[in-house]
Design a protein around this motif. Structure first.
Motif, mmCIF file in Angstrom:
data_model
loop_
_atom_site.group_PDB
_atom_site.id
_atom_site.type_symbol
_atom_site.label_atom_id
_atom_site.label_comp_id
_atom_site.label_asym_id
_atom_site.label_seq_id
_atom_site.Cartn_x
_atom_site.Cartn_y
_atom_site.Cartn_z
ATOM 1 N N TYR A 1 76.537 43.038 17.778
ATOM 2 C CA TYR A 1 75.955 43.869 18.833
ATOM 3 C C TYR A 1 75.448 42.993 19.969
ATOM 4 N N THR A 2 75.494 43.539 21.184
ATOM 5 C CA THR A 2 75.024 42.862 22.385
ATOM 6 C C THR A 2 73.886 43.665 22.992
ATOM 7 N N VAL A 3 72.869 42.961 23.479
ATOM 8 C CA VAL A 3 71.825 43.596 24.284
ATOM 9 C C VAL A 3 72.307 43.506 25.723
ATOM 10 N N MET A 4 72.565 44.656 26.315
ATOM 11 C CA MET A 4 73.072 44.713 27.684
ATOM 12 C C MET A 4 71.925 44.873 28.680
ATOM 13 N N ASP A 5 72.000 44.112 29.769
ATOM 14 C CA ASP A 5 71.088 44.262 30.897
ATOM 15 C C ASP A 5 71.761 45.242 31.847
ATOM 16 N N LEU A 6 71.300 46.470 31.850
ATOM 17 C CA LEU A 6 71.958 47.524 32.626
ATOM 18 C C LEU A 6 71.819 47.307 34.129
ATOM 19 N N ASP A 7 70.775 46.592 34.562
ATOM 20 C CA ASP A 7 70.628 46.293 35.994
ATOM 21 C C ASP A 7 71.687 45.284 36.457
ATOM 22 N N LYS A 8 72.004 44.326 35.609
ATOM 23 C CA LYS A 8 72.970 43.283 35.966
ATOM 24 C C LYS A 8 74.395 43.637 35.549
ATOM 25 N N GLY A 9 74.520 44.593 34.630
ATOM 26 C CA GLY A 9 75.847 45.010 34.192
ATOM 27 C C GLY A 9 76.517 44.059 33.220
ATOM 28 N N GLY A 10 75.726 43.245 32.524
ATOM 29 C CA GLY A 10 76.281 42.305 31.558
ATOM 30 C C GLY A 10 75.279 42.019 30.460
ATOM 31 N N PRO A 11 75.634 41.114 29.567
ATOM 32 C CA PRO A 11 74.727 40.789 28.469
ATOM 33 C C PRO A 11 73.405 40.207 28.970
ATOM 34 N N ALA A 12 72.339 40.555 28.283
ATOM 35 C CA ALA A 12 71.023 40.003 28.592
ATOM 36 C C ALA A 12 70.967 38.552 28.131
ATOM 37 N N THR A 13 70.166 37.761 28.818
ATOM 38 C CA THR A 13 69.906 36.400 28.372
ATOM 39 C C THR A 13 68.417 36.266 28.117
ATOM 40 N N LEU A 14 68.094 35.508 27.101
ATOM 41 C CA LEU A 14 66.701 35.291 26.714
ATOM 42 C C LEU A 14 66.574 33.816 26.358
ATOM 43 N N GLY A 15 65.751 33.094 27.083
ATOM 44 C CA GLY A 15 65.621 31.666 26.852
ATOM 45 C C GLY A 15 66.918 30.914 27.086
ATOM 46 N N GLY A 16 67.742 31.419 28.013
ATOM 47 C CA GLY A 16 69.015 30.794 28.314
ATOM 48 C C GLY A 16 70.134 31.130 27.344
ATOM 49 N N MET A 17 69.842 31.975 26.353
ATOM 50 C CA MET A 17 70.836 32.337 25.338
ATOM 51 C C MET A 17 71.309 33.771 25.566
ATOM 52 N N THR A 18 72.622 33.955 25.619
ATOM 53 C CA THR A 18 73.193 35.293 25.746
ATOM 54 C C THR A 18 72.918 36.067 24.468
#
Length: 62
Positions: free
Chosen positions: A13-30
């Protein structure tokens, strides 16, 4: 509307950043290839739905 959502991907599963339209990154990690539970928890924390506990300092006993 919440900014982060969970979507299935080819390796979990991927956490999507809906504002950016792609996977979220946290601490530089997708945030992809996660278990469903980890992705749901991460999205909830990023959306502010789950409080992040304060770290606890544990000192060794003397």
């Amino acid at each position: 509307m919440q900014r982060y959502a969970v979507r299935p991907d080819s390796s979990g599963y991927t956490v999507m950043d809906l504002d950016k339209g792609g996977p979220a990154t946290l601490g530089g990690m997708t945030q992809s290839g996660l278990s469903k539970a980890d992705a749901e928890h991460t999205a909830a924390v990023l959306n502010g739905d789950t409080p992040v506990p304060e770290p606890q300092l544990v000192l060794p006993r003397r």
